[in-house]
Design an enzyme around this catalytic site. Structure first.
Site, short mmCIF file in Angstrom:
data_model
loop_
_atom_site.label_atom_id
_atom_site.label_comp_id
_atom_site.label_asym_id
_atom_site.label_seq_id
_atom_site.Cartn_x
_atom_site.Cartn_y
_atom_site.Cartn_z
N SER A 107 24.03 124.24 44.67
CA SER A 107 24.58 123.09 45.39
C SER A 107 25.41 123.50 46.59
CB SER A 107 25.44 122.24 44.45
OG SER A 107 26.65 122.91 44.11
N THR A 153 28.64 120.04 45.33
CA THR A 153 29.58 120.41 46.37
C THR A 153 30.70 121.19 45.71
OG1 THR A 153 29.08 118.33 47.51
CG2 THR A 153 31.12 119.42 48.14
N THR A 204 29.16 122.35 51.09
CA THR A 204 28.02 121.89 50.30
C THR A 204 26.70 122.24 50.98
OG1 THR A 204 27.08 119.90 49.23
CG2 THR A 204 27.88 119.66 51.47
N ARG A 246 20.20 114.95 57.70
CA ARG A 246 21.18 114.15 56.96
C ARG A 246 22.47 114.93 56.78
NH1 ARG A 246 24.10 114.84 51.77
NH2 ARG A 246 24.57 112.75 50.99
N THR A 272 33.51 115.20 45.48
CA THR A 272 32.13 115.64 45.25
C THR A 272 31.36 114.45 44.71
OG1 THR A 272 32.59 116.37 42.97
CG2 THR A 272 32.82 118.01 44.71
N GLY A 273 30.06 114.45 44.93
CA GLY A 273 29.24 113.34 44.45
C GLY A 273 28.50 112.69 45.60
#
Length: 342
Positions: free
Chosen positions: A82, A194, A212, A222, A245-246
């Site tokens: 990640s 991340t 990340t 993106r 994070t997420g």
């Protein structure tokens, strides 16, 4: 804690290993004069990061040098898919990395987006912060900037990340020219991931960093929340720092890093500040991303520290985070809004 002259000379020599350090190591003041309880906090994949960051804080390192050196452990780890080297690629099979950081003492920030071929975007973000009058560099220009400071362009794909991408591509459309392949190991699930790290020195100085490889299989170009100052992380040396994070898109909409710090400015403890930001996320989520029970269909975590060295974390669903509070580096449970049920 005070250092003898011999210990300080030894730790000062170690500072030479910090690339582009914000400042040389300095001996800590006597513990009776500490302005804050030193602490390092990170996402759950940051157990080694908080240990590294805390050790550096106690050697007298700058707060930003400490957190960047901490997250670089994950950026350079091919087994963390990640972040950094070995991160899962975009839809075209290209690893594009994002990172941002803020330095409380100087009130400066740096960020990099869609960086290709450089393993440690957190360090590039720190260089932007330290050496330029800009904050955010992206794409090819960001890579040229990194190369001008001696970074080496490298292939960021590992055997594992390449295999996972090939499986995802093969199974993407049953009518394309690729044969579907078995996915018994569930290797092709879309992933977010991340690492955020925030730290407070004994002098009460604060910094934050988030880095990340972004959403796996993303549309090329993106950029998520990680390199967005005020979203992926935010730091105010008079208040505290926070990061996330997420699902980046959901965090960007509420400026989650900034909002969490502002919640602490209003007097909230770090954990409560994180929970309050999550409530704003839920309120701002479009119906297509909410399930029949009113819960988001994605995950999002926040981590925070304040100027006194108090810390906490919260998530939409039960999760964990890493922290070193002066005793040991360990994983802790986050506060959360929703119990995880099937």
């Amino acid at each position: 804690m005070s250092l003898s002259r011999r210990d300080f000379v030894q730790t000062a020599a170690a500072a030479l290993a910090i690339p582009h350090a914000m400042r040389p190591l300095r001996p800590l003041p006597p513990q009776s004069r500490w302005a804050a309880k030193p602490v390092a906090v990170a996402s759950a994949n940051g157990l080694r990061a908080v240990q590294k960051a805390f050790d550096m804080l106690m050697q007298g390192a700058d707060t930003l040098d400490s957190v960047v050196e901490g997250v670089k452990i994950q950026e350079l780890d091919p087994n963390d898919d990640s972040v950094g080297y070995g991160g899962l690629p975009n839809a075209d099979g290209v690893v594009q990395l994002d990172a941002s950081c803020m330095h409380g003492p100087t009130k400066r920030a740096g960020a990099v987006g869609c960086l290709e071929g450089i393993k440690t975007p957190s360090e590039v973000a720190k260089l932007i912060l330290k050496y330029t009058n800009h904050i955010f560099l992206v794409g090819e220009g960001a890579k040229r900037f990194a190369l001008s400071y001696g970074f080496k362009e490298e292939d960021l794909m590992t055997e594992h990340s390449r295999e996972v991408w090939l499986r995802w591509r093969a199974n993407l459309n049953p009518d394309d020219n690729f044969l579907d392949v078995p996915d018994s190991d569930h290797m092709v699930v879309t992933k977010t991931g991340t690492i955020n790290c925030d730290a407070v020195t004994p002098q009460g100085d604060i910094s934050s960093v988030t880095t990340t490889s972004g959403l796996s299989w993303k549309i090329p170009g993106r950029v998520g929340d990680s390199p967005v100052i005020g979203a992926g992380q935010y730091c105010d040396n008079e208040v505290g720092a926070a990061g996330s994070t997420g699902r980046g898109e959901s965090n960007i909409k509420v400026c989650g890093g900034f909002l969490t710090v502002e919640n602490m400015r209003r007097g909230m403890k770090p954990t409560d500040a994180c929970l309050e930001t999550l409530k704003r996320v839920v309120a701002a989520t479009e119906p297509r991303l909410i399930d029949e029970k009113g819960r988001p269909k994605f995950g999002l975590n926040y981590y925070a520290v304040n100027k006194r060295g108090e810390f906490g974390a919260a998530s939409l669903f039960p999760s964990r985070y890493a922290a070193h509070d002066g005793t040991e580096a360990k994983l802790r449970d986050t506060a959360y809004l929703f119990a995880r049920t099937t």
